[in-house]
Design a protein around this motif. Structure first.
Motif, PDB file in Angstrom:
ATOM      1  N   GLY A  79      29.080  -5.158 -56.690  1.00 55.75           N
ATOM      2  CA  GLY A  79      29.660  -6.475 -56.433  1.00 55.75           C
ATOM      3  C   GLY A  79      29.240  -7.007 -55.085  1.00 55.75           C
ATOM      4  N   LEU A  80      29.277  -6.132 -54.080  1.00 57.70           N
ATOM      5  CA  LEU A  80      28.881  -6.543 -52.734  1.00 57.70           C
ATOM      6  C   LEU A  80      27.412  -6.944 -52.709  1.00 57.70           C
ATOM      7  CD1 LEU A  80      30.628  -4.096 -50.240  1.00 57.70           C
ATOM      8  CD2 LEU A  80      30.884  -6.564 -50.418  1.00 57.70           C
ATOM      9  N   LEU A 129      23.565 -13.534 -53.541  1.00 57.10           N
ATOM     10  CA  LEU A 129      23.964 -14.929 -53.744  1.00 57.10           C
ATOM     11  C   LEU A 129      24.098 -15.659 -52.408  1.00 57.10           C
ATOM     12  CD1 LEU A 129      26.595 -14.701 -56.624  1.00 57.10           C
ATOM     13  CD2 LEU A 129      24.243 -15.555 -56.731  1.00 57.10           C
ATOM     14  N   ALA A 130      24.507 -14.920 -51.387  1.00 51.13           N
ATOM     15  CA  ALA A 130      24.744 -15.549 -50.087  1.00 51.13           C
ATOM     16  C   ALA A 130      23.465 -15.673 -49.276  1.00 51.13           C
ATOM     17  CB  ALA A 130      25.776 -14.750 -49.301  1.00 51.13           C
ATOM     18  N   LEU A 131      22.357 -15.067 -49.790  1.00 52.41           N
ATOM     19  CA  LEU A 131      21.109 -15.032 -49.026  1.00 52.41           C
ATOM     20  C   LEU A 131      20.609 -16.420 -48.605  1.00 52.41           C
ATOM     21  CD1 LEU A 131      19.868 -12.426 -48.195  1.00 52.41           C
ATOM     22  CD2 LEU A 131      18.076 -12.740 -49.904  1.00 52.41           C
ATOM     23  N   PRO A 147      19.139 -18.041 -43.336  1.00 47.16           N
ATOM     24  CA  PRO A 147      18.920 -19.024 -42.266  1.00 47.16           C
ATOM     25  C   PRO A 147      19.897 -18.859 -41.106  1.00 47.16           C
ATOM     26  CG  PRO A 147      18.915 -20.099 -44.391  1.00 47.16           C
ATOM     27  CD  PRO A 147      19.341 -18.685 -44.625  1.00 47.16           C
ATOM     28  N   VAL A 148      21.147 -18.563 -41.434  1.00 53.26           N
ATOM     29  CA  VAL A 148      22.141 -18.393 -40.369  1.00 53.26           C
ATOM     30  C   VAL A 148      21.750 -17.215 -39.483  1.00 53.26           C
ATOM     31  CG1 VAL A 148      24.530 -17.734 -39.891  1.00 53.26           C
ATOM     32  CG2 VAL A 148      24.056 -19.475 -41.593  1.00 53.26           C
ATOM     33  N   ALA A 149      21.370 -16.090 -40.139  1.00 54.59           N
ATOM     34  CA  ALA A 149      20.992 -14.906 -39.379  1.00 54.59           C
ATOM     35  C   ALA A 149      19.777 -15.195 -38.505  1.00 54.59           C
ATOM     36  CB  ALA A 149      20.693 -13.750 -40.334  1.00 54.59           C
TER      37      ALA A 149
END
Lengths: 105, 184
Positions: B80-81, B87-89, B94-96
């Protein structure tokens, strides 16, 4: 008995009793109260947990115009009981070894 | 207290709980009283705990159980993680990258300011040295240039010392973090 029985050991005892004969809440309380100290709040959580884990199933039966909920052991419960019996032997031996001072390295 | 009152109070003290759970536990105790041969209007035996403490015990037990049980088995949790991570990539990457770029930019800026300061001090010192050689010795201008040169030298030394100190602090912080991780 001076040592309190609770938690897993109580689960084990209840499962063993129900394995011999299906029974209902009050009768179970009575048979356990003969040997250990119980309060009204002790058994319900145990029965609920055992049922939730699939070790017990319940069925309702009319008795003198009222309802009695019987608890019956499942196949999964029988397996669990066998496992607990083995675990119990190991546990008793471990405690005895500690108390009698044997095999302590 | 009658059995009926007891059960009513008990239900109330159970508080928030899924309806089926509540009915289940209430039915259990209703049956319990019936088996004792007590009807709704009979007195509850005096050695029984209060409905409040009985309800409290039941709730405490259920809470303890919901704390210990893992709702999802471990492999599913990890899967799940991972799915969530993928999905959050589009957002996370970009944020990272932005954060990393920000840190690097900040470091570079600080280094540049430091470099500019040192360069200014050296340039000013160099000018002073030239002036000292061309002006007549012990003249007013000669003395002022000597003063400026000494100030430049002192400031340079201070800056270098400060940089060493900052570097040390950073290295120590990183080492401590590594130690903590190893201990954990």
């Amino acid at each position: 008995m001076a040592i309190t029985i609770s938690g897993q050991i109580l689960d084990f005892c209840v499962l063993a009793i129900i394995d011999r004969k299906e029974t209902y809440g009050y009768a179970l309380t009575q048979s356990l109260a003969k040997s250990i100290q119980l309060s009204e709040s002790t058994l319900y959580p145990v029965l609920r947990r055992l049922r939730k884990n699939g070790f017990l199933r319940t069925f309702d039966q009319a008795h003198e115009g009222r309802n009695r909920r019987y608890y019956q052991i499942t196949d999964k419960g029988k397996k669990e009981l066998t496992r607990m019996k083995d675990e119990w032997r190991v546990y008793v031996q471990a405690v005895e070894a500690i108390v009698e001072g044997e095999n302590i390295t | 207290m009658t059995v009926e009152q007891y059960l009513k109070s008990f239900r109330r003290h159970l508080g928030k709980m899924p309806a089926n759970e509540k009915n289940d536990v209430a039915a259990y105790y209703e049956e319990y009283f019936q088996e004792m041969g007590l009807g709704p209007d009979d007195e509850v035996p005096s050695d029984m705990n209060s409905p409040r403490s009985l309800a409290y015990e039941i709730r405490r037990n259920q809470k303890a159980e919901s704390l210990t049980e893992d709702r999802l088995p471990r492999p599913w949790k990890i899967a799940g993680l991972a799915v969530l991570g993928i999905l959050a990539l589009p957002v996370g990457l970009p944020v990272a990258v932005t954060l990393l770029a920000g840190v690097i930019a900040l470091g570079a800026t600080l280094l540049a300011i430091f470099g500019a300061l040192v360069a200014t001090l050296f340039a000013r010192g160099y000018v002073s040295i030239i002036t000292l050689t061309t002006e007549p010795i012990f003249s007013a201008l000669w003395f002022s240039q000597l003063g400026i040169l000494l100030m430049c030298m002192a400031l340079s030394v201070l800056l270098v010392l400060a940089l060493i100190q900052i570097g040390r602090l950073i290295v120590r912080a990183i080492q401590e973090r590594g130690n903590q991780r190893r201990e954990a």
